[in-house]
Design a protein around this motif. Sequence first.
Motif, short mmCIF file in Angstrom:
data_model
loop_
_atom_site.label_atom_id
_atom_site.label_comp_id
_atom_site.label_asym_id
_atom_site.label_seq_id
_atom_site.Cartn_x
_atom_site.Cartn_y
_atom_site.Cartn_z
N VAL A 6 0.87 -1.17 0.00
CA VAL A 6 0.00 0.00 0.00
C VAL A 6 0.91 1.22 0.00
CG1 VAL A 6 -1.64 1.32 1.38
CG2 VAL A 6 -1.90 -1.16 1.15
N LYS A 7 0.54 2.20 -0.86
CA LYS A 7 1.39 3.39 -1.02
C LYS A 7 0.93 4.50 -0.10
CE LYS A 7 3.43 3.98 -5.55
NZ LYS A 7 3.15 4.33 -6.93
N PHE A 8 1.88 5.10 0.60
CA PHE A 8 1.60 6.31 1.35
C PHE A 8 2.60 7.35 0.83
CE2 PHE A 8 0.18 2.87 4.03
CZ PHE A 8 -0.99 3.34 4.61
N VAL A 13 4.11 0.18 2.08
CA VAL A 13 3.99 -0.74 3.21
C VAL A 13 3.43 -2.05 2.68
CG1 VAL A 13 2.96 -1.13 5.48
CG2 VAL A 13 3.59 1.19 4.79
N LEU A 33 -1.28 -3.70 17.54
CA LEU A 33 -1.01 -2.79 16.41
C LEU A 33 0.49 -2.57 16.25
CD1 LEU A 33 -1.76 -0.77 14.24
CD2 LEU A 33 -2.20 0.92 16.04
N ARG A 36 2.05 -5.67 14.82
CA ARG A 36 1.72 -5.86 13.40
C ARG A 36 2.63 -4.98 12.53
NH1 ARG A 36 -2.85 -2.93 10.33
NH2 ARG A 36 -2.63 -3.86 8.26
N LEU A 37 2.81 -3.74 12.96
CA LEU A 37 3.66 -2.82 12.20
C LEU A 37 5.13 -3.27 12.26
CD1 LEU A 37 2.07 0.59 13.28
CD2 LEU A 37 1.67 -0.65 11.15
N LYS A 40 5.72 -6.06 9.89
CA LYS A 40 5.79 -5.59 8.50
C LYS A 40 7.18 -5.02 8.22
CE LYS A 40 0.92 -4.56 7.51
NZ LYS A 40 0.71 -5.51 6.40
N ARG A 199 3.36 5.56 12.85
CA ARG A 199 3.55 4.26 12.19
C ARG A 199 4.83 4.15 11.38
NH1 ARG A 199 0.28 8.07 10.58
NH2 ARG A 199 0.08 8.59 8.39
N VAL A 236 -4.94 5.02 19.05
CA VAL A 236 -4.01 5.83 18.25
C VAL A 236 -3.89 7.24 18.83
CG1 VAL A 236 -3.58 6.82 15.97
CG2 VAL A 236 -4.35 4.44 16.18
N CYS B 45 -7.10 6.79 1.68
CA CYS B 45 -5.80 7.15 2.27
C CYS B 45 -5.15 5.96 2.98
CB CYS B 45 -5.97 8.31 3.26
SG CYS B 45 -6.82 7.83 4.78
N ALA B 46 -5.93 4.92 3.28
CA ALA B 46 -5.41 3.68 3.88
C ALA B 46 -5.00 3.81 5.34
CB ALA B 46 -4.25 3.10 3.06
N LEU B 47 -5.34 4.93 5.97
CA LEU B 47 -5.00 5.07 7.39
C LEU B 47 -5.70 3.99 8.22
CD1 LEU B 47 -4.92 8.80 8.53
CD2 LEU B 47 -3.06 7.15 8.38
N TRP B 49 -6.50 1.09 7.27
CA TRP B 49 -5.80 -0.18 7.01
C TRP B 49 -4.58 -0.32 7.89
CZ3 TRP B 49 -0.83 -0.81 4.87
CH2 TRP B 49 -0.48 -2.14 4.60
N ILE B 50 -3.80 0.74 7.95
CA ILE B 50 -2.52 0.62 8.66
C ILE B 50 -2.71 0.62 10.17
CG2 ILE B 50 -1.78 3.06 8.86
CD1 ILE B 50 0.96 1.91 7.72
N TYR B 51 -3.80 1.21 10.66
CA TYR B 51 -3.99 1.29 12.11
C TYR B 51 -4.87 0.18 12.68
CZ TYR B 51 -1.63 5.78 12.75
OH TYR B 51 -0.69 6.78 12.85
N CYS B 52 -5.25 -0.77 11.88
CA CYS B 52 -6.12 -1.83 12.41
C CYS B 52 -5.30 -2.86 13.17
CB CYS B 52 -6.88 -2.52 11.27
SG CYS B 52 -7.90 -3.88 11.89
N ILE B 81 -9.97 7.47 13.54
CA ILE B 81 -8.82 8.14 12.91
C ILE B 81 -9.10 8.57 11.46
CG2 ILE B 81 -6.96 7.24 14.37
CD1 ILE B 81 -7.45 5.71 11.03
#
Lengths: 311, 95, 389
Positions: A6-8, A13, A33, A36-37, A40, A199, A236, B45-47, B49-52, B81
């Motif tokens: 996935v692009k940010f 990521v 969380l 998980r990060l 990755k 993140r 968060v 934005c996939a926020l 997705w990344i914060y789940c 979020i």
Amino acid sequence: MKAQAVKFGEKLVPTKEFLAEGHSFCIGCGEALALRLACKALGKDVIIANATGCIEICTSPLPFTSWRVPWIHTLFENTAAVISGVEAGLKTLTKKNKRPVRDIKCVAIAGDGGTSDIGIQALSGAFERNHEFLYICFDNEAYMNTGVQRSSATPYGASTTTAPAGKFSIGQITRKKNMVAIAAAHDIPYVATACPSYRFDLMKKVRKGAEVKGPAYVHILSPCPTGWRYSTELTVKIGQLAVQTGIFPLYEIENGRYRLNADPPKLKPIEEYLKLQGRYRHLTGEQIERIQEMVNEDYAKLKKKVAASPM
Amino acid sequence: MADELTWKDLEVGNIIKEAGNASFRETGDWRTEKPILDKEKCVKCALCWIYCPDAAIKPSEEGYYESDLYYCKGCGICASICPERAITMIAEEEK
Amino acid sequence: MSQRVALEASHAVAEAVRMADVDVISAYPITPQTHIPERLAEMVANGELNAAYIPVESEHSALSTCLGAAAVGARTFTATAGQGLELMHEVVYIASSMRYPVVMAVCNRALSAPLNVWGDHSDAMAVRDTGWIQVFCQNGQEAFDLTLWAFRVGEDPKVLFPVMVHLDGFTLSHVTEPVILPEQSEVDRFLPRFQYPFALDPDKPMTHGAFGPPDIYSETKLAQEVAFRKSKKVILQGWQEFGDIFHRYYHPVEEYKTEDAQTLLLTMGAFTETAKIVIDERRDKGESIGLISLRLWRPFPFEEFRQAVKGAKVLIVFDRCISFGLGGPVFAEIRSALYDEEPRPKVVGIIGGLGGRDMSEEDFDYVINRGREIAEKGSDRILETVNIR
Ligand SMILES: Cc1ncc(C[n+]2csc(CCOP(=O)(O)OP(=O)(O)O)c2C)c(N)n1
Ligand code: SF4
Ligand SMILES: [Mg+2]
């Protein structure tokens, strides 16, 4: 074809989950969380040694595992020793041509109790022996797995089941042990703090720690809705506030040089962070003021170290 | 599942060879609220997705990020979020 | 050609570890084990042994490090004694339950308090239920042989259990005796490379050490016990192969002059050699007496043991440990092992040799005489002891 990443903006990521769905972390768990990060960031070529605690329990109820990377759990306090053996084993077998040359990251993961209390001896030993490994402490500021008992990482003023707030007590009466400084005192090449709310910063630090030559330590604040008693959707936000108020600054110590990764021009009042959490609900205005002073003091100390570090 | 296994079914040292087999476990039944995505508002934005924490949000073919209710525990982080407020949590109906 | 050399038993253990081409050694010093890790560290430093020597900060970490190394497929060794074994106690259970074939030498030592660095079997008895294959040595040659054999058996894919080699602190560990060292080629023939089938590997990610809730924990324990009992077959096979190559044959229960013996003395470890002298003297005088010694302590050799004591009238068990509130632990186990036998010898227990207290020939004479007396008339003492004031 499913997307691989996935692009940010510039950042990619991976979509691959190295920690499978279906784990049993509490609803809204910040440790899950963060993990998980971190997974990755670490990717596939890794061996993880895990201490007893929420992570271990929630990811491995026989006959199920959430792990898609090789993983070993043995006990609560010996994780740094186990990863020492993994690292030495891989190195020696490679040296003796008993296995192919291959770059595999050795990573130990543990909670704050497993790190700053019962596991500190094994960790100090492994740092001192200079094994090539990354140690990640997932700090949810208490022994959560056994029911929110205090640890030496529990902050001043927080109420836990073994240091409860009461008529004669504020709850935790000691200041949070500075595990980051203890790690840094071993003169290891890389030490950092992180928080899943940030993140990319977290993933960058985990990657850096895994790649550095020699031991590395990353200390991740992992908000815990169950133990901190806040509403599950706030994980968060609470992490952000921890950084924005300065109670948990994001910084790195690379080869002894301190650097702040987020240095807001003005810290938010600590009350904004405390008031969302049930573990601080009993605090009076005066007590909050006292905590504010502590935060200011610690933050100033840190900034001094940063200022004293050559660029 | 575990209660169907006998001692003969276990690997040496109780090793688990099937990596990530926890993904067979349903955790969606923990939920009391579920997220509803308004695709009109979503900017991809996939926020979320990344914060789940449960890795329950998956990229879809059309580029949205959608909750897999088999796993989603309903924490509400995604809704809280989302910068566009495209996700709302609604009460889970009695089954 | 094999060589006959004068070696301290601790160094004989180190030689066996070197010839086994071990990959990772991790140990923490404690008297009387120190000569083993010291010698190994020296071998690694000199390049006599291509291994990692990890000087850990505790025994808990020593064994934990071995677990990590074994989990990636390394051959591992550690050694300890007394308090060290107690400190690693938690890890001892893990090694067997997770089936990592670590080999550990234990130079048996008394347990504090009061602090005492000398020998008895209290440390060994405190770990008797931990699921390790356990053997006792009587001399330096056995220390070498059984250490080598331990790798062969523990690492066998049909076994995969850790192995503890007990040698008495000081009375064996520090004694220098002639030891026959084999050719490396013979060792290589006996001991294949360790091929761990479940090595942690990113290409085949496995989970080691998942947690066992009540709906499955019992099954894991039953599986462990069944596998442990079955290891006996490989234990015997290992000794057979050992004998075929090195011409020294070992048995789970060693019998000495037991033919038609009315009285049997049971000992474990280094004092067995002293006891044998007493048996010889008495046999010369025409007494019907013999000695048995448990070489294999776990898994308990029920069959061989029952066979060995068949026909005897009195069995005197000599313990070097007190199980407080019970008596001699070996005695209690032996009596239970014979309960269903018909006929069975009268089993009596006497305790001595604690914390480095020596056992002379006269002391064993007392053990035999008093043992027979108790067998006949019973005992009204809290504890039957020898050479304790
Ligand atoms: C030797 C030992 N003592 C105590 C325990 C009980 N215990 C298991 S996990 C745990 C707390 C874990 O706390 P922490 O390391 O902070 O991890 P968390 O669960 O909070 O993520 C405790 C006390 C144990 N398993 N082993
Ligand atoms: S107790 Fe806290 S850290 Fe543990 S699983 Fe629950 S939310 Fe996560
Ligand atoms: Mg914790």
